[in-house]
Design an enzyme around this catalytic site. Structure first.
Site, PDB file in Angstrom:
ATOM      1  N   ASP A   1      -1.413   5.616  -6.016  1.00 51.68           N
ATOM      2  CA  ASP A   1      -2.784   6.433  -6.134  1.00 51.68           C
ATOM      3  C   ASP A   1      -2.360   7.487  -7.462  1.00 51.68           C
ATOM      4  OD1 ASP A   1      -4.430   5.669  -3.711  1.00 51.68           O
ATOM      5  OD2 ASP A   1      -2.395   6.384  -3.108  1.00 51.68           O
TER       6      ASP A   1
ATOM      7  N   HIS B   1      -1.049  10.420  -2.772  1.00 55.28           N
ATOM      8  CA  HIS B   1      -2.612  10.057  -2.050  1.00 55.28           C
ATOM      9  C   HIS B   1      -3.466  11.228  -1.755  1.00 55.28           C
ATOM     10  CE1 HIS B   1      -5.312   9.084   1.182  1.00 55.28           C
ATOM     11  NE2 HIS B   1      -5.371   7.940   0.376  1.00 55.28           N
TER      12      HIS B   1
ATOM     13  N   GLU C   1       0.918  -0.973  -4.709  1.00 51.80           N
ATOM     14  CA  GLU C   1      -0.444   0.058  -4.803  1.00 51.80           C
ATOM     15  C   GLU C   1      -0.120   1.358  -4.677  1.00 51.80           C
ATOM     16  OE1 GLU C   1      -4.016   2.154  -3.298  1.00 51.80           O
ATOM     17  OE2 GLU C   1      -1.992   2.223  -2.581  1.00 51.80           O
TER      18      GLU C   1
ATOM     19  N   GLN D   1      -8.196   0.361  -9.767  1.00 55.86           N
ATOM     20  CA  GLN D   1      -9.158   0.447  -8.796  1.00 55.86           C
ATOM     21  C   GLN D   1      -9.885   1.771  -8.295  1.00 55.86           C
ATOM     22  OE1 GLN D   1      -7.291   0.453  -4.793  1.00 55.86           O
ATOM     23  NE2 GLN D   1      -5.353   1.082  -5.563  1.00 55.86           N
TER      24      GLN D   1
ATOM     25  N   GLU E   1      -5.080   3.430  -8.237  1.00 54.14           N
ATOM     26  CA  GLU E   1      -6.210   3.998  -8.035  1.00 54.14           C
ATOM     27  C   GLU E   1      -6.649   5.313  -8.655  1.00 54.14           C
ATOM     28  OE1 GLU E   1      -7.131   4.410  -3.716  1.00 54.14           O
ATOM     29  OE2 GLU E   1      -8.978   5.572  -4.208  1.00 54.14           O
TER      30      GLU E   1
ATOM     31  N   HIS F   1       1.223  -1.103  -0.019  1.00 57.53           N
ATOM     32  CA  HIS F   1      -0.075  -0.037  -0.099  1.00 57.53           C
ATOM     33  C   HIS F   1       0.888   1.400  -0.103  1.00 57.53           C
ATOM     34  CE1 HIS F   1      -2.842   2.630   2.236  1.00 57.53           C
ATOM     35  NE2 HIS F   1      -3.568   2.592   1.000  1.00 57.53           N
ATOM     36  N   ARG F   2       0.708   2.005  -1.054  1.00 51.57           N
ATOM     37  CA  ARG F   2       1.832   2.899  -1.323  1.00 51.57           C
ATOM     38  C   ARG F   2       3.219   2.924  -1.328  1.00 51.57           C
ATOM     39  NH1 ARG F   2      -1.678   7.047   2.581  1.00 51.57           N
ATOM     40  NH2 ARG F   2      -3.794   6.261   2.215  1.00 51.57           N
TER      41      ARG F   2
HETATM   42  O1  G3P Z   1      -6.768   1.475  -2.640  1.00 49.49           O
HETATM   43  C1  G3P Z   1      -7.123   0.963  -1.391  1.00 49.49           C
HETATM   44  C2  G3P Z   1      -7.011   1.925  -0.448  1.00 49.49           C
HETATM   45  O2  G3P Z   1      -5.704   2.471  -0.679  1.00 49.49           O
HETATM   46  C3  G3P Z   1      -8.032   2.788  -0.427  1.00 49.49           C
HETATM   47  O3  G3P Z   1      -7.768   3.659   0.661  1.00 49.49           O
HETATM   48  O4  G3P Z   1      -7.337   6.107   1.129  1.00 49.49           O
HETATM   49  O5  G3P Z   1      -5.473   4.477   1.211  1.00 49.49           O
HETATM   50  O6  G3P Z   1      -6.568   5.149  -0.869  1.00 49.49           O
HETATM   51  P1  G3P Z   1      -6.756   4.878   0.321  1.00 49.49           P
HETATM   52 CA    CA Z   2      -5.413   3.850  -2.695  1.00 48.56          CA
END
Ligand code: G3P
Ligand code: CA
Length: 311
Positions: A74, A87, A72, A186, A154, A45-46
Site C-alpha cells: 500500500d 497500510h 503486494e 490497484q 495500491e 499481501h504486505r
Molecule cells: O489490495 C488488496 C487488499 O489488500 C485490499 O485490502 O485493506 O488489505 O489493503 P487491504
Molecule cells: Ca492493499
C-alpha cells in the site's frame, strides 16, 4: 505460477490467432507480464505478513525468497511528499507512534519502530530481527529488489493522500518499472486508477471491489464505491466498463462470514477479459476452494501455504 487455466486463457483471448513461438519470443516485458496474468498468481499481501511485520523489508524479503509472483503493498505519502509503504491511515496499530501517517515527515516516520508490535502480538513468530524495523519508502523497496520482483501497488486512501498518483507514477518511471512489466497498480477508487492512466497509460490497472450487504436490504450486496452493482446483479456491460481501463479485478470473498462472490462471478469477469484476484485468503481450505472456483490469483499473508498448492 503454473496452475494454468486454459478456459481463462481462452476467455481472455490470449490464444486468439496464430500465437506462434516467434511471436511469443518477440513479446515485450510488459506484454509478458500481461500474458503471465493468465496463470495463477501468488500475491504476498504486505509481504509474508503472517510471518513477519507487515510492509517491512523482512516481510518482503521472506516472500521474495519464496518466489511469489507479486509483492503486494500500500502506497501513501508522508507530510513532505515521500511515497511510503504503509497500510493504515494512522500509525497506531503497527508502530510505536500515534496519529495520522500524513501528519509526519519522512524523517519522523523513519524514527518509528514498525516491528516490535508484531513480536508482541505474535510471540510464536517473534524475532529480534524484527524489532526496530523502519518504515520503507517505495524507493528503498525498488532499490532493494529492482526488476527481480513484481509489485502490486495500491493507491491507499487517495482522498487522504492528494498527489499520490503523480508521485507514484514518477517513481515507477524513474525505476523503469512499467515497461519492464514489474508493476500492477490497484485501487478501490476508480478515479485514482484513471488518474494513473492519464499520467501513463501503459500502467496495468486492477480495480478493487468490496462487496457487503446493503444497509437497506440485508439480502442485497452492494459495492463500497458503487463501481459495480452487487454480484447477483452485475452484467457483462458492468464488467466491460471496468475492462475499458483495467486488466483485472481484485475482490473480497467473504464479508462478516458471508460469501459474497462465487464461481459464476469469477467466470463472468473472465469472459469479459478480467482475471479475478481474491483478497485476503489465509486458510488452506479456503485457498483450495477459490482455486477450484477458478480464481486467477490470491492475496495472502501466508504465501508459503498457497505455494504448496500450486504446481
Ligand atoms: O489490495 C488488496 C487488499 O489488500 C485490499 O485490502 O485493506 O488489505 O489493503 P487491504
Ligand atoms: Ca492493499
Amino acid at each position: 505460477m503454473q496452475r494454468h487455466s486454459l478456459f481463462t486463457a481462452m476467455s481472455l483471448g490470449l490464444f486468439a490467432g496464430a500465437a506462434s513461438t516467434t511471436a511469443l519470443a518477440e513479446m515485450s516485458p510488459l506484454e509478458q507480464q500481461l500474458k503471465d496474468l493468465e496463470e495463477f498468481q501468488v500475491i504476498a499481501h504486505r509481504g509474508a505478513s503472517g510471518h513477519a511485520p507487515e510492509s517491512t523489508m523482512a516481510a518482503f524479503e521472506m516472500a521474495h525468497e519464496w518466489n511469489v509472483d507479486y509483492l503486494e503493498l500500500d502506497a501513501q505519502l508522508s507530510s513532505d511528499g515521500e511515497v511510503v509503504v504503509f497500510h493504515d491511515d494512522t500509525i497506531d496499530r503497527t508502530s510505536d507512534g500515534e496519529g495520522a501517517i500524513n501528519d509526519y515527515t519522512l524523517e519522523e516516520l523513519k524514527a518509528l519502530d514498525t516491528g516490535t508490535w508484531f513480536n508482541e502480538a505474535n510471540p510464536d513468530s517473534a524475532s529480534d530481527d524484527f524489532a526496530g524495523a523502519q518504515m520503507l519508502t517505495l524507493d528503498e523497496l525498488f532499490e532493494h529488489f529492482g526488476h527481480d520482483a513484481r509489485y502490486y501497488i495500491e493507491t491507499k486512501s487517495p482522498q487522504l493522500n492528494p498527489g499520490l498518483e503523480e508521485a507514484l507514477v514518477e517513481k515507477l518511471e524513474e525505476h523503469d518499472m512499467i515497461e519492464n512489466g514489474r508493476v500492477l497498480v490497484q485501487s478501490f477508487e476508480q478515479d485514482s486508477l484513471l488518474k494513473v492512466q492519464e499520467l501513463n497509460d501503459d500502467v496495468p490497472l486492477i480495480q478493487l471491489v468490496w462487496y457487503y450487504p446493503s444497509e437497506e436490504d440485508n439480502s442485497k450486496l452492494v459495492e463500497w464505491t458503487d463501481v459495480t452493482p452487487g454480484p447477483s446483479e452485475i452484467t457483462d456491460e458492468d464488467f466491460q466498463a471496468v475492462a475499458d481501463y483495467a486488466v483485472g479485478i481484485g475482490t473480497n470473498y467473504i464479508y462478516d462470514g458471508r460469501q459474497v462472490i462465487d464461481a459464476d462471478f469469477i467466470s463472468q469477469a473472465q469472459e469479459n477479459g478480467l482475471p479475478v484476484h481474491v483478497y485476503t485468503i489465509n486458510e488452506t481450505e479456503e485457498m483450495e476452494r477459490l482455486m477450484d472456483m477458478g480464481a486467477n490469483g490470491l492475496f495472502t499473508n501466508y504465501p508459503d501455504r498457497l505455494l504448496e498448492l500450486v504446481d
